[in-house]
Design a protein around this motif. Structure first.
Motif, PDB file in Angstrom:
ATOM      1  N   GLU A   1       0.660  -1.372  -0.028  1.00  0.00           N
ATOM      2  CA  GLU A   1       0.023   0.098  -0.085  1.00  0.00           C
ATOM      3  C   GLU A   1       0.897   1.231   0.090  1.00  0.00           C
ATOM      4  O   GLU A   1       0.439   2.037  -0.888  1.00  0.00           O
ATOM      5  N   VAL A   2       1.943   1.333   0.786  1.00  0.00           N
ATOM      6  CA  VAL A   2       2.861   2.453   1.052  1.00  0.00           C
ATOM      7  C   VAL A   2       3.341   2.501  -0.298  1.00  0.00           C
ATOM      8  O   VAL A   2       3.733   3.550  -0.911  1.00  0.00           O
ATOM      9  N   ALA A   3       4.123   1.470  -0.884  1.00  0.00           N
ATOM     10  CA  ALA A   3       5.039   1.550  -2.029  1.00  0.00           C
ATOM     11  C   ALA A   3       4.576   1.822  -3.258  1.00  0.00           C
ATOM     12  O   ALA A   3       4.609   2.999  -3.963  1.00  0.00           O
ATOM     13  N   GLN A   4       3.195   1.386  -3.557  1.00  0.00           N
ATOM     14  CA  GLN A   4       2.301   1.477  -4.724  1.00  0.00           C
ATOM     15  C   GLN A   4       1.619   3.055  -4.478  1.00  0.00           C
ATOM     16  O   GLN A   4       1.054   3.514  -5.538  1.00  0.00           O
ATOM     17  N   ASP A   5       1.491   3.645  -3.442  1.00  0.00           N
ATOM     18  CA  ASP A   5       0.871   4.841  -3.106  1.00  0.00           C
ATOM     19  C   ASP A   5       1.953   5.872  -3.741  1.00  0.00           C
ATOM     20  O   ASP A   5       1.671   6.972  -4.435  1.00  0.00           O
ATOM     21  N   VAL A   6       3.154   5.492  -3.677  1.00  0.00           N
ATOM     22  CA  VAL A   6       4.312   6.465  -4.556  1.00  0.00           C
ATOM     23  C   VAL A   6       4.351   6.007  -5.805  1.00  0.00           C
ATOM     24  O   VAL A   6       4.517   6.909  -6.526  1.00  0.00           O
ATOM     25  N   ASP A   7       4.458   4.811  -6.256  1.00  0.00           N
ATOM     26  CA  ASP A   7       4.427   4.275  -7.406  1.00  0.00           C
ATOM     27  C   ASP A   7       3.608   3.149  -7.822  1.00  0.00           C
ATOM     28  O   ASP A   7       4.099   2.043  -7.178  1.00  0.00           O
ATOM     29  N   PRO A   8       2.216   3.210  -8.408  1.00  0.00           N
ATOM     30  CA  PRO A   8       1.759   2.092  -8.483  1.00  0.00           C
ATOM     31  C   PRO A   8       2.240   0.886  -9.075  1.00  0.00           C
ATOM     32  O   PRO A   8       1.851   0.016  -9.415  1.00  0.00           O
ATOM     33  N   SER A   9       3.484   1.203  -9.900  1.00  0.00           N
ATOM     34  CA  SER A   9       4.253   0.051 -10.770  1.00  0.00           C
ATOM     35  C   SER A   9       4.798  -0.840  -9.486  1.00  0.00           C
ATOM     36  O   SER A   9       5.649  -1.866 -10.094  1.00  0.00           O
ATOM     37  N   ALA A  10       4.975  -0.597  -8.468  1.00  0.00           N
ATOM     38  CA  ALA A  10       6.000  -1.062  -7.523  1.00  0.00           C
ATOM     39  C   ALA A  10       5.351  -2.463  -7.400  1.00  0.00           C
ATOM     40  O   ALA A  10       4.288  -2.729  -7.409  1.00  0.00           O
ATOM     41  N   ARG A  11       6.536  -3.503  -7.264  1.00  0.00           N
ATOM     42  CA  ARG A  11       6.240  -4.980  -6.872  1.00  0.00           C
ATOM     43  C   ARG A  11       6.758  -5.484  -5.757  1.00  0.00           C
ATOM     44  O   ARG A  11       7.768  -5.169  -5.189  1.00  0.00           O
TER      45      ARG A  11
ATOM     46  N   HIS B   1      -5.085 -15.146   4.613  1.00  0.00           N
ATOM     47  CA  HIS B   1      -5.473 -13.692   4.712  1.00  0.00           C
ATOM     48  C   HIS B   1      -4.546 -13.114   3.392  1.00  0.00           C
ATOM     49  O   HIS B   1      -4.633 -11.927   3.179  1.00  0.00           O
ATOM     50  N   ALA B   2      -4.068 -13.953   2.442  1.00  0.00           N
ATOM     51  CA  ALA B   2      -3.267 -13.466   1.558  1.00  0.00           C
ATOM     52  C   ALA B   2      -4.014 -12.898   0.419  1.00  0.00           C
ATOM     53  O   ALA B   2      -3.277 -11.926  -0.095  1.00  0.00           O
ATOM     54  N   ARG B   3      -5.244 -13.040   0.241  1.00  0.00           N
ATOM     55  CA  ARG B   3      -5.835 -12.124  -0.646  1.00  0.00           C
ATOM     56  C   ARG B   3      -6.048 -10.614  -0.350  1.00  0.00           C
ATOM     57  O   ARG B   3      -5.957  -9.957  -1.031  1.00  0.00           O
ATOM     58  N   ALA B   4      -5.851 -10.415   1.001  1.00  0.00           N
ATOM     59  CA  ALA B   4      -5.925  -9.098   1.412  1.00  0.00           C
ATOM     60  C   ALA B   4      -4.560  -8.401   0.915  1.00  0.00           C
ATOM     61  O   ALA B   4      -4.263  -7.217   0.474  1.00  0.00           O
ATOM     62  N   LEU B   5      -3.451  -9.255   1.189  1.00  0.00           N
ATOM     63  CA  LEU B   5      -2.099  -8.692   0.851  1.00  0.00           C
ATOM     64  C   LEU B   5      -1.951  -8.644  -0.728  1.00  0.00           C
ATOM     65  O   LEU B   5      -1.283  -7.805  -1.374  1.00  0.00           O
ATOM     66  N   LEU B   6      -2.673  -9.444  -1.430  1.00  0.00           N
ATOM     67  CA  LEU B   6      -2.458  -9.691  -2.959  1.00  0.00           C
ATOM     68  C   LEU B   6      -3.189  -8.765  -3.735  1.00  0.00           C
ATOM     69  O   LEU B   6      -3.287  -8.731  -5.012  1.00  0.00           O
ATOM     70  N   THR B   7      -3.939  -7.564  -3.068  1.00  0.00           N
ATOM     71  CA  THR B   7      -4.698  -6.634  -3.641  1.00  0.00           C
ATOM     72  C   THR B   7      -3.856  -5.621  -4.088  1.00  0.00           C
ATOM     73  O   THR B   7      -3.187  -4.583  -3.747  1.00  0.00           O
ATOM     74  N   SER B   8      -3.367  -5.538  -5.311  1.00  0.00           N
ATOM     75  CA  SER B   8      -2.308  -4.919  -5.922  1.00  0.00           C
ATOM     76  C   SER B   8      -2.623  -3.855  -6.981  1.00  0.00           C
ATOM     77  O   SER B   8      -4.022  -4.068  -7.564  1.00  0.00           O
ATOM     78  N   ARG B   9      -2.218  -2.832  -7.226  1.00  0.00           N
ATOM     79  CA  ARG B   9      -2.671  -1.933  -8.030  1.00  0.00           C
ATOM     80  C   ARG B   9      -2.212  -2.546  -9.556  1.00  0.00           C
ATOM     81  O   ARG B   9      -1.353  -3.348  -9.723  1.00  0.00           O
ATOM     82  N   PRO B  10      -3.127  -2.127 -10.565  1.00  0.00           N
ATOM     83  CA  PRO B  10      -2.915  -3.093 -11.681  1.00  0.00           C
ATOM     84  C   PRO B  10      -1.702  -2.926 -12.550  1.00  0.00           C
ATOM     85  O   PRO B  10      -1.057  -3.593 -13.209  1.00  0.00           O
ATOM     86  N   GLU B  11      -1.210  -1.672 -12.120  1.00  0.00           N
ATOM     87  CA  GLU B  11       0.397  -1.377 -12.710  1.00  0.00           C
ATOM     88  C   GLU B  11       1.408  -2.073 -12.277  1.00  0.00           C
ATOM     89  O   GLU B  11       2.517  -2.246 -12.868  1.00  0.00           O
ATOM     90  N   GLY B  12       1.082  -2.591 -10.854  1.00  0.00           N
ATOM     91  CA  GLY B  12       2.086  -3.290 -10.407  1.00  0.00           C
ATOM     92  C   GLY B  12       2.048  -4.704 -10.059  1.00  0.00           C
ATOM     93  O   GLY B  12       1.259  -5.409 -10.702  1.00  0.00           O
ATOM     94  N   ALA B  13       2.418  -5.389  -8.847  1.00  0.00           N
ATOM     95  CA  ALA B  13       2.480  -6.493  -8.774  1.00  0.00           C
ATOM     96  C   ALA B  13       2.427  -6.922  -7.131  1.00  0.00           C
ATOM     97  O   ALA B  13       3.433  -6.321  -6.592  1.00  0.00           O
ATOM     98  N   THR B  14       1.936  -8.084  -6.721  1.00  0.00           N
ATOM     99  CA  THR B  14       1.779  -8.427  -5.225  1.00  0.00           C
ATOM    100  C   THR B  14       1.570  -9.841  -5.321  1.00  0.00           C
ATOM    101  O   THR B  14       0.847 -10.579  -5.799  1.00  0.00           O
ATOM    102  N   ASP B  15       2.788 -10.585  -4.440  1.00  0.00           N
ATOM    103  CA  ASP B  15       2.649 -11.963  -4.372  1.00  0.00           C
ATOM    104  C   ASP B  15       3.073 -12.405  -2.933  1.00  0.00           C
ATOM    105  O   ASP B  15       3.553 -11.751  -2.016  1.00  0.00           O
ATOM    106  N   TYR B  16       2.767 -13.817  -2.643  1.00  0.00           N
ATOM    107  CA  TYR B  16       3.007 -14.124  -1.215  1.00  0.00           C
ATOM    108  C   TYR B  16       3.643 -15.594  -1.458  1.00  0.00           C
ATOM    109  O   TYR B  16       3.167 -16.319  -2.250  1.00  0.00           O
ATOM    110  N   VAL B  17       4.707 -15.684  -0.552  1.00  0.00           N
ATOM    111  CA  VAL B  17       5.605 -17.141  -0.610  1.00  0.00           C
ATOM    112  C   VAL B  17       5.400 -17.591   0.921  1.00  0.00           C
ATOM    113  O   VAL B  17       5.704 -16.878   1.720  1.00  0.00           O
TER     114      VAL B  17
END
Length: 266
Positions: A94-104, A117-133
């Motif tokens: 949330e913080v990183a993509q607020d600065v740049d939506p393309s952050a991964r 709860h990973a679905r909450a974490l994986l809500t990414s801006r469409p320009e960027g990406a978020t994943d969970y390991v």
């Protein structure tokens, strides 16, 4: 550790009989994603060492400030958050993509409830990406291999190790682990780290935490925590209480016994 199965899936079900650090931390932050066994240990720790609540809140605030610095001033667009714990407001993506939506962003944790709860974490801006390991942060090879599905490890990455390295009891092993992550990444990458420093009060808290059935978590002398930045270039204001790392508001009360830094690989 991995056994060959997909490391993004839990190996076992959620154990509600043993305290887990992610859930105890969630309790200290006022969350609801914890069990009675976590609340009992958390309440005992709070009674023994009341500053633990301030530490939990200060750690989250430090995380947000440091991520914002890395994204806005250092130009970092990739983040590897080791031992992320349960999702809260102002999570890394949330913080990183607020600065740049393309952050991964890639989150790593070994508690199945975090994956739940990973679905909450994986809500990414469409320009960027978020994943969970789903992996143990000590298994750097697996973490890096899985993170490479989302991150370009030939470009700078911020490695985040916040309030988690105390689970690696041996200081030399902890330092070697950090080196394994950073050696796999190019110049311009950063290490963001904070942990509880050793005082009589924090040592008593560590002892109580272990006796409560949770995976042991040790505090370290500040000199040892500072040494984890060896070979890196510290970002101002350097190493110290996270309460004093680029605060956005005047400090109220004493600085917390959690110290940390942000440092760059050159």
């Amino acid at each position: 550790m991995t056994d060959g199965r997909d490391s993004r899936m839990p190996v076992n079900g959620i154990d509600t009989t043993t305290p887990h650090s992610a859930r105890v931390w969630n309790y200290w932050l006022g969350g609801k994603d914890n069990y009675e066994v976590d609340r009992r240990l958390g309440a005992t720790m709070e009674e023994l060492y009341p500053q633990i609540i301030d530490i939990a809140r200060a750690s989250r605030a430090f995380q947000a400030r440091a991520v914002r610095y890395l994204a806005a001033e250092a130009g970092i667009r990739q983040f590897l958050d080791l031992g992320t714990g349960l999702p809260t407001a102002n999570s890394t993506h949330e913080v990183a993509q607020d600065v740049d939506p393309s952050a991964r962003i890639v989150y790593v944790d070994n508690d199945p409830i975090v994956l739940a709860h990973a679905r909450a974490l994986l809500t990414s801006r469409p320009e960027g990406a978020t994943d969970y390991v789903h992996a143990d942060l000590r298994d750097a090879e697996t973490v890096l291999r899985e993170a490479a599905r989302t991150l370009d490890l030939d470009r700078p990455v911020a490695v985040m190790v916040l309030s988690t390295l105390g689970h690696v009891a041996d200081a030399d092993e902890a330092a070697a682990l950090l080196r394994r992550y950073l050696e796999a990444l190019p110049a311009g990458s950063h290490l963001m780290l904070c942990d509880t420093i050793e005082t009589p009060e924090t040592q008593a808290g560590s002892d109580e935490y272990a006796s409560g059935g949770a995976m042991p978590y040790i505090s370290r002398p500040k000199e040892i925590v500072a040494s984890f930045a060896d070979g890196l270039e510290l970002v101002e204001p350097g190493f110290g209480s996270i309460s004093l790392w680029r605060p956005e508001e005047p400090l109220v009360g004493a600085p917390v016994d959690q110290w940390g830094f942000v440092a760059a690989k050159r």
